[in-house]
Motif scaffolding. Structure first.
Motif: not given
Length: 438
Positions: A320-326, A395-399, A431-438
């Motif tokens: 979340k809030n990954d600084t690599r993402i523009t 997307p998953p952030h852990s094992i 999901t796309l219409l609701s823009r809930s996915g990333v």
């Protein structure tokens, strides 16, 4: 053995159709503020019939006629509401394509849809139990495992299941006696454990007397729409490994991939100049990236995406809030625009429209060490969207999150069918219409 029999499924179907018809009649009544004439009602019913047929089909797609559907459906009111909204869109398309000018069913649709949501909800949640042929009553749940506890907690906290659970840690002679004394007709237990019981002959006598012994694994899948990984072992794969798909399935799936991705691919070209300008104006870097991913049977494939990060994410989780993402990357990731170039990968056959999402090789190497049977998700071709993606908005952030995601992927591997793929496609669109996915 099912908690909902074939007669009950037919009853649900007839009740839904009656709900649609009653909703139409009430819509006409409210609109005209008088009882509709038979001629007016008949004309509208004929006009609405194609929509009603498709509405029933959508109900099937979203699992509203599946086994256990009245007992083990979480958030049933929300499901009915969302499905009816989709049905409203379908009806609008039908009516605007219709050349019938004698009536204007479009003006009745909103009222019909409103009453349909209310009536189908009341019918399924409150009235169905009064008419069903198989009353559930007391249900005995046997076992101590994590999954048994999850089933128990889910049913106990959700009153819409309409059943009373009786809990036993194991099958004993006292348990069998209790089943007989209380007249219990449904027992949830792990079938593999039953065969290990010393009193297995007595259990089989119960089954022959009409007691349903329902596999806890099936119930768990029906409630949570995923496979419990604790049930997965070598024997599980011998029983559930997908056999070679039928030629019909392969032809329909591949044809759909080619046709849909070709149409969407050419339409998506409209976005390319805007994405190009946005990326170039922000940092002047490359517009596309090509990444290696793990495909079917562990084969390495290359997929194309619009660049959304300042640097490569090879082998690293996105947080979340990954600084690599523009800034541009954040928008195109949330809207899934960054994945539009992958439509060409679908055409070339590297991936499908529907299937487990292909992972980075470095992450797959890590997951295979930490998560047993992780490589089994590679039994099928990966896809743009999958069963895990519509249940995991991020997307998953852990094992541990990856392990949970795998439980959904294995559910798809076990149950994949054209109907399931259509359901995934429809839910992906939502999901796309609701823009809930990333």
């Amino acid at each position: 053995m099912n908690l909902v029999g074939k007669k009950d499924t037919l009853l649900l179907l007839l009740g839904d159709i009656a709900s649609f018809v009653l909703a139409l009649w009430l819509g006409l009544l409210v609109r005209s503020l008088e009882i509709p004439t038979w001629a007016s009602f008949y004309d509208n019913l004929i006009a609405f019939s194609p929509a009603f047929i498709l509405w029933v089909l959508v109900f099937f797609i979203f699992g509203l006629y599946d086994k256990y559907t009245t007992n083990f459906k979480r958030k049933l009111p929300d499901i009915i509401f969302n499905v009816n909204i989709l049905n409203g869109v379908i009806a609008l398309v039908i009516f605007y394509l219709s050349s019938d000018s004698n009536i204007t069913p479009k003006t009745n649709l909103i009222l019909c849809l409103f009453f349909s949501i209310a009536i189908t909800s009341i019918w399924r949640i409150y009235l169905f139990d009064f008419f069903r042929s198989s009353k559930v009553g007391n249900v005995l749940i046997v076992g101590n495992g994590k999954e048994i506890q999850e089933i128990r907690e889910e049913v106990e906290k959700n009153k819409t299941y309409g059943m009373k659970l009786i809990f036993e840690s194991s099958f004993t002679n006292d348990t069998i006696k209790k089943i007989t004394e209380l007249g219990i007709k449904n027992v949830i237990a792990r079938l593999g454990e039953i065969s290990e019981q010393r009193n297995v002959s007595e259990i089989y006598k119960l089954m022959s007397s009409g007691v349903n012994i329902i596999d806890a694994e099936d119930v768990y899948e029906s409630i949570f729409h995923k496979v419990s990984l604790s049930y997965v072992d070598n024997d599980w794969f011998l029983e559930n490994e997908p056999s070679r798909p039928s030629k019909f399935y392969e032809i329909i799936k591949r044809s759909t991939d080619i046709v849909v991705s070709s149409v969407l691919g050419f339409i998506s070209l409209v976005f390319y100049p805007f994405v190009y300008l946005a990326i170039k104006l922000e940092d002047g870097g490359s517009v596309f990236i090509v990444q290696e991913r793990v495909g079917k049977n562990g084969k390495i494939i290359k997929i194309a995406k619009f660049r959304s990060m300042k640097e490569s994410d090879e082998g690293k989780w996105v947080v979340k809030n990954d600084t690599r993402i523009t800034r541009v990357g954040s928008f195109i990731r949330k809207s899934r625009i960054d994945e539009l170039p992958q439509l060409w990968n679908v055409i070339f056959g590297d991936i499908s429209l529907v299937g487990p999402r292909p992972e980075l090789p470095k992450l797959v190497e890590l997951y295979e060490k930490e998560i047993p049977y992780y490589n089994m998700r590679h039994l099928v071709k990966p896809g743009l969207s999958g069963w895990a993606q519509i249940h995991h908005e991020k997307p998953p952030h852990s094992i541990e999150e990856t392990r949970d995601k795998l439980s959904y992927d294995l559910y798809y591997v076990k149950n994949k069918s054209l109907m399931l793929e259509l359901e995934i496609a429809l839910k992906t669109i939502k999901t796309l219409l609701s823009r809930s996915g990333v």
